[in-house]
Design an enzyme around this catalytic site. Sequence first.
Site, PDB file in Angstrom:
ATOM      1  N   GLN A   9      -4.930  -1.824  10.336  1.00  0.00           N
ATOM      2  CA  GLN A   9      -4.737  -2.979   9.113  1.00  0.00           C
ATOM      3  C   GLN A   9      -5.073  -4.163  10.059  1.00  0.00           C
ATOM      4  O   GLN A   9      -5.147  -4.425  11.317  1.00  0.00           O
ATOM      5  CB  GLN A   9      -3.036  -3.173   8.947  1.00  0.00           C
ATOM      6  CG  GLN A   9      -2.733  -4.482   8.297  1.00  0.00           C
ATOM      7  CD  GLN A   9      -3.381  -4.217   6.748  1.00  0.00           C
ATOM      8  OE1 GLN A   9      -3.206  -3.323   6.122  1.00  0.00           O
ATOM      9  NE2 GLN A   9      -3.718  -5.837   6.121  1.00  0.00           N
ATOM     10  N   LYS A  15       0.912  -1.000  -0.038  1.00  0.00           N
ATOM     11  CA  LYS A  15       0.059   0.211   0.460  1.00  0.00           C
ATOM     12  C   LYS A  15       0.989   1.324   0.160  1.00  0.00           C
ATOM     13  O   LYS A  15       0.319   2.378  -1.198  1.00  0.00           O
ATOM     14  CB  LYS A  15      -1.024   0.295   1.336  1.00  0.00           C
ATOM     15  CG  LYS A  15      -2.086  -1.351   1.236  1.00  0.00           C
ATOM     16  CD  LYS A  15      -2.822  -1.022   2.253  1.00  0.00           C
ATOM     17  CE  LYS A  15      -3.686  -2.167   2.658  1.00  0.00           C
ATOM     18  NZ  LYS A  15      -4.697  -2.716   4.149  1.00  0.00           N
ATOM     19  N   ASP A  51     -11.549   2.868   4.908  1.00  0.00           N
ATOM     20  CA  ASP A  51     -11.557   1.283   4.548  1.00  0.00           C
ATOM     21  C   ASP A  51     -13.246   1.744   4.715  1.00  0.00           C
ATOM     22  O   ASP A  51     -13.687   0.494   3.702  1.00  0.00           O
ATOM     23  CB  ASP A  51     -10.921   0.351   5.321  1.00  0.00           C
ATOM     24  CG  ASP A  51      -9.951  -0.018   4.506  1.00  0.00           C
ATOM     25  OD1 ASP A  51      -9.441  -0.271   3.825  1.00  0.00           O
ATOM     26  OD2 ASP A  51      -9.427  -0.407   6.400  1.00  0.00           O
TER      27      ASP A  51
END
Length: 279
Positions: free
Chosen positions: A93, A49, A116
């Site tokens: 994460q 990422k 997200d």
Amino acid sequence: MAIILDGKSLREKILTELKARLEKYDKKPTLVVILVGDNPASKIYVNNKKKTAENLGINSIIINYPADISEKVLLEKIQELNEDDQVTAILVQLPLPKHINKFKVINAISPQKDVDGFTPENAGKLFTGEKPYVYPCTPKGIIRLLDEYKIPIEEQHAVIVGRSNIVGKPLAQMLLQRNATVTICHSRTKNLSDITKTADILVSAVGGKIIGKNMIKPNCVVIDVGIFKDENGKTRGDVNFEEVSPLASYISPVPGGVGPMTIAMLMSNTVELFEKNHL
Ligand code: NAP
């Protein structure tokens, strides 16, 4: 033989577009990724990422805490990032260590920085049909892939195997909004193959070898979200590609299908939050 849904090429196309979009601005977005512990798969994802973000001109910061970090310290850090005007997007994460309540942590992220789309506000908006700040990356990537290949969604029967908060549930909502008829299956579903055989679009998000040729209707569209290492250490998806690809109309491979789309959508969400909140 099925047409391959090439997520890798589409990712490159999307990233090129995003890079051009960002070049117009004199400021840069900042994406902060919080990693707790040293799960090797999570480390790889987080580093990918960061690399992808930096190639686009997005500042990318990884905050790596040891696995025994307290929930309180993590929540305080998120609060600090929420209040920091330089920070565009925050990603925690998953998975988190067991002593940390993942719901509390996700709830702490400001919905405007929730790249997200997992916070209750954004998930709730998705559920009620109001536009969330951003849509969750993997479902958004799947829809983008279907659209790129002009695969109809409306009136189709979409069967999703897997009911997680990050894939199955949000994808079901997004497909419903596009007027598909949606069935969600899971580990307690009886006679799974009877249901999957009725799918026009079959999405598998399980993480195990589960979908074989006896489970699909000829000419259906097959989206394989699963990723796991088989007994020989090879990266595999949920679908038996060799068996299923001669019968399906379209199929997403693993690797090279949904995975690259997820990272492209993370970048797209970061740019969207930047344009909404920082310009
Ligand atoms: P998860 O939270 O572990 O959920 C797995 C789902 O599969 C659960 O709903 C579970 O049912 C269901 N399931 C397990 N065994 C089953 C069976 N035998 N029959 C039917 N359903 C079964 O997983 P996730 O986070 O959604 O991820 C799923 C997979 O997708 C993993 O391999 C993950 O690595 C991969 N993934 C890939 C991407 C990508 O970008 N490509 C993104 C996210 C996830 P229950 O709810 O009843 O337990």
